[in-house]
Design an enzyme around this catalytic site. Sequence first.
Site, PDB file in Angstrom:
ATOM      1  N   LYS A   1       4.677   9.250   8.516  1.00  0.00           N
ATOM      2  CA  LYS A   1       4.619   8.763  10.047  1.00  0.00           C
ATOM      3  C   LYS A   1       5.600   9.386  10.871  1.00  0.00           C
ATOM      4  CE  LYS A   1       2.236   4.595   8.246  1.00  0.00           C
ATOM      5  NZ  LYS A   1       0.929   5.031   8.194  1.00  0.00           N
TER       6      LYS A   1
ATOM      7  N   TYR B   1       0.812  -0.972  -0.023  1.00  0.00           N
ATOM      8  CA  TYR B   1       0.131  -0.079  -0.082  1.00  0.00           C
ATOM      9  C   TYR B   1       0.924   1.369   0.046  1.00  0.00           C
ATOM     10  CZ  TYR B   1      -3.303   3.419   1.637  1.00  0.00           C
ATOM     11  OH  TYR B   1      -4.073   4.569   1.836  1.00  0.00           O
TER      12      TYR B   1
ATOM     13  N   ASP C   1       9.361   2.767  -0.429  1.00  0.00           N
ATOM     14  CA  ASP C   1       8.432   3.398   0.286  1.00  0.00           C
ATOM     15  C   ASP C   1       8.807   3.168   1.774  1.00  0.00           C
ATOM     16  OD1 ASP C   1       6.380   4.454   1.408  1.00  0.00           O
ATOM     17  OD2 ASP C   1       4.798   3.624   0.140  1.00  0.00           O
TER      18      ASP C   1
HETATM   19  N1  PMP Z   1       3.139   4.344   2.208  1.00  0.00           N
HETATM   20  C1  PMP Z   1       2.872   3.259   2.992  1.00  0.00           C
HETATM   21  C2  PMP Z   1       4.119   2.343   3.178  1.00  0.00           C
HETATM   22  C3  PMP Z   1       2.190   3.583   4.135  1.00  0.00           C
HETATM   23  O1  PMP Z   1       1.882   2.479   4.945  1.00  0.00           O
HETATM   24  C4  PMP Z   1       1.309   4.430   3.868  1.00  0.00           C
HETATM   25  C5  PMP Z   1       0.036   4.950   5.384  1.00  0.00           C
HETATM   26  N2  PMP Z   1      -0.234   3.573   5.794  1.00  0.00           N
HETATM   27  C6  PMP Z   1       1.248   5.517   3.120  1.00  0.00           C
HETATM   28  C7  PMP Z   1       2.034   5.195   1.982  1.00  0.00           C
HETATM   29  C8  PMP Z   1       0.246   6.504   2.952  1.00  0.00           C
HETATM   30  O2  PMP Z   1       0.607   7.540   3.894  1.00  0.00           O
HETATM   31  P1  PMP Z   1      -0.500   8.434   4.304  1.00  0.00           P
HETATM   32  O3  PMP Z   1      -1.757   7.697   4.931  1.00  0.00           O
HETATM   33  O4  PMP Z   1       0.036   9.375   5.297  1.00  0.00           O
HETATM   34  O5  PMP Z   1      -1.101   9.137   3.032  1.00  0.00           O
END
Ligand code: PMP
Length: 364
Positions: free
Chosen positions: A204, A81, A176
Amino acid sequence: MILGHAQEEVVEAITQAAARGTSYGAPTEAESRLAEQIIEAVPSIEKVRLVNSGTEATMSALRVARGATGRNKVIKFSGNYHGHVDSLLVAAGSAAATLGAPDSPGVTPGAAADTIVLSYNDVSGLQNAFAQQGDEIAAVILEPVVGNMGCVVPTMEFLQTMRDLTSQHGSILIFDEVMTGFRVAFGGAQERFGITPDMTTLGKIVGGGMPLGAYGGRKDIMDQVLPAGKVFQAGTLSGNPVAVAAGSTTLDILKKSPPYEALEKMGERLAAGLSSAASDAGIPHTVARVGSMMTLFFNPDPVTCWDQADRCDRDAFGRYFWGLIGEGVYMPCSQFEALFFSRLHDEAIIDETIDAARKTLAAF
Ligand code: PMP
């Protein structure tokens, strides 16, 4: 929240920043300082841009990768994701997988047409994709430890193969690290595994609990971003002074007193405890863990990709989750979300968690 909620110094930094002003619509010295902290910490990042979320970070990184290579196609892995970016909301993990909408309505076939979906840890899948269309691939994006189909650990062969293939074909490798950044090591999974991607996305922890994300990478790639280059990306609230204060202070603390060894020890203890609780209850399971990131899978086999994650017993996970809630422990609410804990979760709390799991699983 690697430092725990409402950490005193972080709250103080937020308060002071807010008292000075909440938004200037211009870069600040504090923003540049956070950029420098990120560059120092994350091996692949020579230049960085701050944005407001993990989603913005991955969306922008893809645009830059496509702009820099002049190519359109992007490889992602099922069950990974990357936020709610249209072109990445294909075979997505996290809530999208949990709620049965891995390919969201509202994503047009056009938006997803250039997304190639492969299976995580599948080395030959990668080799075939590059053999067939390597020169059309702008980027490979992945979670270098997956958190969004539960915790799934990459093999070194998988990471090394993708590093080699992307280099050979002039494609951009994007880690990511929105979850893993400052979590599995100060410098993220890339530091832990010793594999340096071309670009990295962060979220995060880097915002210390405030809305902040970042994307960065090799200087020549980041120089494609306006105004140095021609790839457009902007944001009114990007580099927001209050979010920057929280992030910067969090990174200062993590650098000054690194919690990673303690997190590793507690992680080992929790994983062993959860596993023995499940074994004693006769429940088929497997535990995957990297540092303070882990998942108890209700699946007898090791989970290395989405097809295997998908075979987990979701009903069992539901009973486990609600049983733990009854015991006062809040676990991630899906089999397809990794568990994290903070540096405040000491031995006593970890043991309480194991006891709660033991009670819950014994009553299955
Ligand atoms: N990339 C990863 C690996 C994530 O875990 C998340 C959120 N869980 C995101 C992108 C998206 O981040 P955000 O919810 O701050 O848009």
